[in-house]
Enzyme design. Structure first.
Site, short mmCIF file in Angstrom:
data_model
loop_
_atom_site.label_atom_id
_atom_site.label_comp_id
_atom_site.label_asym_id
_atom_site.label_seq_id
_atom_site.Cartn_x
_atom_site.Cartn_y
_atom_site.Cartn_z
N GLN A 1 46.40 7.40 71.60
CA GLN A 1 47.84 7.18 71.42
C GLN A 1 48.18 7.98 73.19
O GLN A 1 49.40 7.18 73.93
CB GLN A 1 48.32 8.23 70.45
CG GLN A 1 50.10 7.79 70.59
CD GLN A 1 50.77 8.06 69.73
OE1 GLN A 1 50.59 8.57 68.62
NE2 GLN A 1 52.15 8.24 70.27
N CYS B 1 42.01 3.72 65.90
CA CYS B 1 41.81 5.17 66.41
C CYS B 1 40.30 5.10 66.78
O CYS B 1 39.39 4.99 66.18
CB CYS B 1 41.78 6.53 64.98
SG CYS B 1 41.23 7.94 65.57
N GLU B 2 40.21 5.72 68.30
CA GLU B 2 38.77 5.28 68.69
C GLU B 2 37.63 6.44 68.40
O GLU B 2 36.46 6.12 67.83
CB GLU B 2 38.34 4.82 69.93
CG GLU B 2 39.04 6.41 70.92
CD GLU B 2 38.91 6.69 72.42
OE1 GLU B 2 38.45 7.12 72.99
OE2 GLU B 2 39.03 5.55 73.60
N HIS B 3 38.27 7.36 67.60
CA HIS B 3 37.35 8.53 67.14
C HIS B 3 37.06 8.43 66.04
O HIS B 3 35.81 9.05 65.36
CB HIS B 3 38.38 9.54 67.84
CG HIS B 3 38.60 10.39 69.29
ND1 HIS B 3 40.02 10.60 69.54
CD2 HIS B 3 37.81 9.96 69.98
CE1 HIS B 3 40.10 11.12 70.47
NE2 HIS B 3 38.89 10.56 71.45
N HIS B 4 37.94 7.76 64.98
CA HIS B 4 37.52 7.49 63.64
C HIS B 4 37.44 6.49 63.21
O HIS B 4 36.96 6.29 61.87
CB HIS B 4 38.38 8.37 62.64
CG HIS B 4 38.78 10.11 62.93
ND1 HIS B 4 39.79 10.52 63.74
CD2 HIS B 4 37.89 11.30 63.13
CE1 HIS B 4 39.55 11.67 64.19
NE2 HIS B 4 38.16 11.97 63.35
N CYS C 1 44.26 9.49 60.50
CA CYS C 1 43.06 10.29 60.67
C CYS C 1 43.40 11.63 60.56
O CYS C 1 42.76 12.46 60.46
CB CYS C 1 42.15 10.18 62.02
SG CYS C 1 43.45 10.65 63.76
N HIS D 1 48.12 8.85 62.30
CA HIS D 1 47.57 8.69 62.62
C HIS D 1 46.72 9.33 61.47
O HIS D 1 47.05 9.91 60.94
CB HIS D 1 47.31 9.70 62.87
CG HIS D 1 47.51 9.09 64.99
ND1 HIS D 1 46.72 8.70 65.95
CD2 HIS D 1 49.09 9.29 64.99
CE1 HIS D 1 47.34 8.53 66.89
NE2 HIS D 1 48.56 8.77 67.27
#
Length: 154
Positions: free
Chosen positions: A100, A59-62, A130, A128
């Protein structure tokens, strides 16, 4: 605090760096490399589906993993692809920092680009971390995304 000289931690920075290189190796690959000339002329005009392709991404956010299955279908337009190449395409895009929704679209666009089929359908089902291990902490929640191109979208 932690003892950074403890035996179990001595090589941890190297292991993490090596793992991140593996998790993001998709950035080092091109679609042409993955395909390796595995597109073939074939007079078949019904759906071809490869399902349950396991994928693992970040995940590019977390910067935590998400993992699940990709299902890829296409309707040929005079050409077919070596089936393992569909899994390689999925891996190439999964092994990048991702969301995704983008992953699903990139896979569909790649299949459309290489085959110019009548249509492409990609569905990704993933869990996910996250959402599972932090934040709302909802084990068992699955995210499903799709991307339809050509005949599947019409």
């Amino acid at each position: 605090g932690e003892d950074p000289t403890r035996e179990g931690l001595l090589d941890t920075p190297k292991r993490v760096a090596k793992a991140m290189l593996f998790f993001t190796e998709g950035y080092t690959k091109q679609l042409s490399d993955v395909m390796n000339n595995a597109v073939f002329e074939e007079n078949h005009d019904e759906m071809v589906i490869v399902r349950d392709i396991n994928i693992f991404s970040q995940c590019e956010h977390h910067m935590v993993p998400f993992f699940g299955k990709v299902h890829i279908g296409y309707i040929p337009n005079g050409k077919v692809v070596g089936l393992s190449k569909l899994a390689r395409i999925a891996d190439m895009y999964a092994r990048r920092l991702q969301v995704q929704e983008r992953l699903t679209k990139q896979i569909a666009q790649a299949v459309d680009e290489i085959l110019k089929p009548q249509g492409v359908a990609v569905v990704v089902e993933a869990s996910h971390m996250c959402m599972v291990a932090r934040g709302v902490q909802k084990p068992g929640a699955t995210t499903v995304t799709s991307c339809m191109v050509g005949a599947f979208k019409e």
